[in-house]
Design an enzyme around this catalytic site. Structure first.
Site, PDB file in Angstrom:
ATOM      1  N   ALA A 192       0.774  -1.225  -0.018  1.00 34.00           N
ATOM      2  CA  ALA A 192       0.090  -0.022   0.075  1.00 34.00           C
ATOM      3  C   ALA A 192       0.721   1.123  -0.032  1.00 34.00           C
ATOM      4  O   ALA A 192       0.468   2.217   0.450  1.00 34.00           O
ATOM      5  CB  ALA A 192      -0.986  -0.027   1.043  1.00 34.00           C
ATOM      6  N   ASN A 232      -6.993   1.016 -10.210  1.00 38.44           N
ATOM      7  CA  ASN A 232      -5.811   1.903 -10.431  1.00 38.44           C
ATOM      8  C   ASN A 232      -6.249   3.447 -10.835  1.00 38.44           C
ATOM      9  O   ASN A 232      -5.625   4.410 -10.717  1.00 38.44           O
ATOM     10  CB  ASN A 232      -5.076   1.488 -11.772  1.00 38.44           C
ATOM     11  CG  ASN A 232      -4.237   0.066 -11.161  1.00 38.44           C
ATOM     12  OD1 ASN A 232      -4.013   0.179 -10.420  1.00 38.44           O
ATOM     13  ND2 ASN A 232      -4.311  -0.795 -12.374  1.00 38.44           N
ATOM     14  N   GLY A 240       8.959  -0.520  -6.816  1.00 35.21           N
ATOM     15  CA  GLY A 240       8.357  -1.787  -7.410  1.00 35.21           C
ATOM     16  C   GLY A 240       7.819  -2.741  -6.425  1.00 35.21           C
ATOM     17  O   GLY A 240       8.154  -2.567  -5.204  1.00 35.21           O
ATOM     18  N   ARG A 243      -2.453   7.325 -11.164  1.00 31.99           N
ATOM     19  CA  ARG A 243      -3.626   7.458 -12.017  1.00 31.99           C
ATOM     20  C   ARG A 243      -4.958   7.751 -11.337  1.00 31.99           C
ATOM     21  O   ARG A 243      -6.157   8.093 -12.186  1.00 31.99           O
ATOM     22  CB  ARG A 243      -3.708   5.883 -12.839  1.00 31.99           C
ATOM     23  CG  ARG A 243      -2.518   5.576 -13.468  1.00 31.99           C
ATOM     24  CD  ARG A 243      -2.368   4.314 -13.925  1.00 31.99           C
ATOM     25  NE  ARG A 243      -1.762   3.341 -13.008  1.00 31.99           N
ATOM     26  CZ  ARG A 243      -1.555   2.178 -12.981  1.00 31.99           C
ATOM     27  NH1 ARG A 243      -1.813   1.544 -14.012  1.00 31.99           N
ATOM     28  NH2 ARG A 243      -0.895   1.525 -11.927  1.00 31.99           N
ATOM     29  N   LYS A 296      -4.219   6.348  -2.687  1.00 29.82           N
ATOM     30  CA  LYS A 296      -5.290   5.521  -3.691  1.00 29.82           C
ATOM     31  C   LYS A 296      -5.689   4.374  -2.381  1.00 29.82           C
ATOM     32  O   LYS A 296      -7.072   4.382  -2.613  1.00 29.82           O
ATOM     33  CB  LYS A 296      -4.373   4.631  -4.466  1.00 29.82           C
ATOM     34  CG  LYS A 296      -5.177   3.436  -5.162  1.00 29.82           C
ATOM     35  CD  LYS A 296      -4.480   3.223  -6.441  1.00 29.82           C
ATOM     36  CE  LYS A 296      -3.485   1.950  -6.256  1.00 29.82           C
ATOM     37  NZ  LYS A 296      -3.171   1.652  -7.623  1.00 29.82           N
TER      38      LYS A 296
HETATM   39  C1  UD1 Z   1       0.372  -5.187 -10.265  1.00 26.10           C
HETATM   40  C2  UD1 Z   1       1.185  -6.523 -11.077  1.00 26.10           C
HETATM   41  C3  UD1 Z   1       0.567  -7.141 -12.045  1.00 26.10           C
HETATM   42  C4  UD1 Z   1      -0.884  -7.564 -11.675  1.00 26.10           C
HETATM   43  C5  UD1 Z   1      -1.882  -6.201 -10.996  1.00 26.10           C
HETATM   44  C6  UD1 Z   1      -3.050  -6.791 -10.333  1.00 26.10           C
HETATM   45  C7  UD1 Z   1       3.502  -6.034 -10.410  1.00 26.10           C
HETATM   46  C8  UD1 Z   1       4.723  -5.423 -11.033  1.00 26.10           C
HETATM   47  N1  UD1 Z   1       2.248  -6.088 -11.224  1.00 26.10           N
HETATM   48  O1  UD1 Z   1       0.336  -4.383 -11.351  1.00 26.10           O
HETATM   49  O2  UD1 Z   1       0.942  -8.208 -12.681  1.00 26.10           O
HETATM   50  O3  UD1 Z   1      -1.749  -7.974 -12.951  1.00 26.10           O
HETATM   51  O4  UD1 Z   1      -1.092  -5.775 -10.068  1.00 26.10           O
HETATM   52  O5  UD1 Z   1      -3.774  -5.751  -9.786  1.00 26.10           O
HETATM   53  O6  UD1 Z   1       3.679  -6.236  -9.223  1.00 26.10           O
HETATM   54  N2  UD1 Z   1       3.144  -0.621  -4.484  1.00 26.10           N
HETATM   55  C9  UD1 Z   1       4.082  -0.621  -3.372  1.00 26.10           C
HETATM   56  N3  UD1 Z   1       5.126  -0.146  -3.642  1.00 26.10           N
HETATM   57  C10 UD1 Z   1       5.843  -0.081  -4.771  1.00 26.10           C
HETATM   58  C11 UD1 Z   1       4.904  -0.263  -6.024  1.00 26.10           C
HETATM   59  C12 UD1 Z   1       3.618  -0.615  -5.701  1.00 26.10           C
HETATM   60  O7  UD1 Z   1       3.534  -0.636  -2.218  1.00 26.10           O
HETATM   61  O8  UD1 Z   1       6.892   0.429  -5.236  1.00 26.10           O
HETATM   62  C13 UD1 Z   1       1.791  -1.148  -4.281  1.00 26.10           C
HETATM   63  C14 UD1 Z   1       0.872  -0.193  -4.628  1.00 26.10           C
HETATM   64  O9  UD1 Z   1       0.426   0.857  -3.671  1.00 26.10           O
HETATM   65  C15 UD1 Z   1      -0.306  -1.268  -4.841  1.00 26.10           C
HETATM   66  C16 UD1 Z   1       0.046  -2.299  -5.451  1.00 26.10           C
HETATM   67  O10 UD1 Z   1       1.417  -2.493  -4.751  1.00 26.10           O
HETATM   68  O11 UD1 Z   1      -1.383  -1.143  -3.803  1.00 26.10           O
HETATM   69  C17 UD1 Z   1       0.190  -2.422  -6.914  1.00 26.10           C
HETATM   70  O12 UD1 Z   1       0.891  -1.721  -7.606  1.00 26.10           O
HETATM   71  P1  UD1 Z   1       0.288  -1.181  -8.915  1.00 26.10           P
HETATM   72  O13 UD1 Z   1       1.392  -0.260  -9.356  1.00 26.10           O
HETATM   73  O14 UD1 Z   1      -1.048  -0.885  -8.733  1.00 26.10           O
HETATM   74  O15 UD1 Z   1       0.642  -2.274  -9.949  1.00 26.10           O
HETATM   75  P2  UD1 Z   1      -0.313  -2.717 -11.095  1.00 26.10           P
HETATM   76  O16 UD1 Z   1       0.409  -1.923 -12.182  1.00 26.10           O
HETATM   77  O17 UD1 Z   1      -1.540  -2.697 -10.896  1.00 26.10           O
HETATM   78 CA    CA Z   2      -2.897  -1.945  -9.204  1.00 28.36          CA
END
Ligand code: UD1
Ligand code: CA
Length: 456
Positions: A9, A227, A77, A15, A22
């Site tokens: 989170a 998203n 990531g 977006r 979010k």
């Molecule tokens: C991610 C998955 C994708 C999957 C999708 C499902 C990855 C690389 N991709 O993509 O395969 O289909 O979710 O919904 O994992 N977050 C962090 N720290 C970070 C990056 C993200 O805590 O450095 C958290 C975000 O707050 C979010 C979650 O991880 O709650 C997912 O991140 P998000 O950027 O939404 O990934 P997606 O592009 O949706």
């Molecule tokens: Ca997501």
């Protein structure tokens, strides 16, 4: 086997184009991350760690003591996010579920099935997948000739053939905890987004000949990742229908399930009827045989048996049994209404108590008032509760009768059974069972019209 959970989170949620982080965006009034935490609860998680970054303070305030928190300073990531839990979790043995804070529709039953499948198959990693019609933006699940999962490719990294795959990664996985933290060290950021991808752990473990599974959930609706606000609106529709159907099954009549909005914490007894345009939010409870709506908004209220609330707003208040509210009443916080009471059209109540059998039928404002039983308040009555500096209390004891168009200048008390004549402005207490008249006397000027007006 012991179970642990990591909720991701930390992302800003660019977006969403919002000041609000979010995972705090509400669905039917509840922040989306809370749905995730509630859905995990039945799985008996030993330790729950939420990775926070953007809005860390706000997120941890909302989640509270149900989770531990670890800060991810920079969002590099999803794999990088999970690594932040290393200190808290890496020594543990058992199964760790990783879930995204932005997939609030996954149910407790699905989480439980995923855990069971993962533990039963003895896998080192099990990814929760689903097949969807429009996989745009999601990671695709790539299977080998024998149908086993070999890796997950992100939308932005996928070639044409991979893009045509409609089985997606829901962003939810069960891992053998030890295997997870070992594999995370090997994830690199050599990809289209320059990020450390958690799904890469699947390929890493697969190459090490570990057992990898996919649990394909049949209900694609659960998989929506929020998203942007389009997905948020879709999630709201799905959650609304889910909640409404639960109440329908419990014996509540909802005449239009698409235009009735009931929050996840609302309790409704059987034989309640809800008409369209109604929003019931917060910690509200509605007792049997009540009728709510159309077009009413109820927030944090208790509504008693067989009470009727039509075209009205009721907030942070308690309404007794067989009470009739509206149309067009506004009941503001800290109001307590007894049984068999009428609160009619264009009546506003604030921080006011009304005893049993009292009637306030039309066009009235009662603020900071204590009203007894069996009182009749005439049309157009006002408690003048504010002197510009302080609020004052008006007391109207049982069996009193307040005539129409009356001003009651607080602090003032109308004693038991007293009458106030219509049009009075009352600034002194009225003794028990007496009549107060406080208005200018009428004077009739006979022949005035012919003498003065018609002559000119
Ligand atoms: C991610 C998955 C994708 C999957 C999708 C499902 C990855 C690389 N991709 O993509 O395969 O289909 O979710 O919904 O994992 N977050 C962090 N720290 C970070 C990056 C993200 O805590 O450095 C958290 C975000 O707050 C979010 C979650 O991880 O709650 C997912 O991140 P998000 O950027 O939404 O990934 P997606 O592009 O949706
Ligand atoms: Ca997501």
């Amino acid at each position: 086997m012991k179970r642990y959970a990591v909720i991701l989170a930390a992302g800003q949620g660019t977006r969403m184009k919002s000041k609000l982080y979010k995972v705090l965006h509400p669905i039917l009034g509840r922040p989306m991350i809370q749905y995730v935490i509630e859905a995990l609860a039945p799985s008996k998680i030993e330790k729950l760690v939420t990775i926070v970054g953007h809005g860390a303070e706000e997120v941890s305030k909302v989640v509270g003591s149900k989770s531990e928190f670890v800060i991810q300073e920079e969002q590099l990531g999803t794999a990088h996010a999970v690594i932040q839990a290393k200190e808290t979790l890496s020594k543990e043995e058992g199964t760790t579920i990783v879930v995204c804070g932005d997939t609030p529709l996954i149910t407790d039953a699905t989480y439980e099935q995923l855990f069971d499948y993962h533990e039963k198959t003895g896998s080192k990693a099990t990814v929760l997948t689903t097949k969807i019609d429009n996989p745009l933006g999601y990671g695709r699940v790539i299977r080998n000739e024998s149908g086993n999962v070999s890796r997950i490719v992100e939308h932005k990294d996928a070639n044409e053939e991979e893009l045509s795959v409609n089985e997606i990664n829901t962003g939810t996985y069960c891992f053998d905890n030890q295997a997870l933290f070992e594999a995370l060290e090997k994830v690199d950021n050599d990809n289209a987004q320059g990020e450390y991808y958690l799904p890469d752990v699947i390929e890493i473990l697969k190459k090490e000949n570990e057992k990898i599974s996919a649990y394909l959930m049949p209900d694609q609706e659960e998989s929506i990742g929020i998203n942007d606000r389009v997905a948020l609106a879709e999630a709201e529709v799905i959650m609304k229908r889910r909640i409404n159907k639960m109440h329908l099954r419990n014996g509540v009549t909802i005449t239009d399930i698409d235009h009735t909005y009931i929050g996840p914490d609302v309790e409704i007894e059987s034989d309640v009827t809800i008409y369209p345009g109604t929003i019931i939010k917060g910690n509200s409870s509605i007792k049997s045989d009540a009728v709510i709506g159309p077009n009413s908004e109820i927030t944090n209220c208790r509504i008693g048996n067989a009470s009727v609330i039509r075209q009205s707003v009721v907030s942070d208040s308690k309404i007794g049994n067989q009470v009739n509210v509206g149309p067009f009443a506004n009941i503001r916080p800290e109001t307590e209404v007894g049984n068999d009471v009428k609160v009619g059209n264009f009546v506003e109540l604030k921080k006011t108590s009304l005893g049993d059998h009292t009637k306030v039928s039309h066009l009235t404002y009662l603020g900071d008032a204590e009203v007894g039983e069996n009182v009749n308040i005439g049309c157009g009555s006002i408690t003048v509760n504010y002197d510009g500096v302080k609020k004052h209390v008006t007391k109207i004891e049982s069996n009193a009768f307040i005539g129409c168009n009356t001003n009651l200048l607080a602090p003032v008390t109308i004693k038991e059974g007293a009458y106030v004549a219509a049009g009075s402005t009352i600034n002194k207490d009225v003794p028990k069972e007496s009549l107060a008249i406080a208005r200018a006397r009428q004077e009739n000027k006979e022949g005035y019209v012919n003498r003065i007006i018609k002559k000119n």
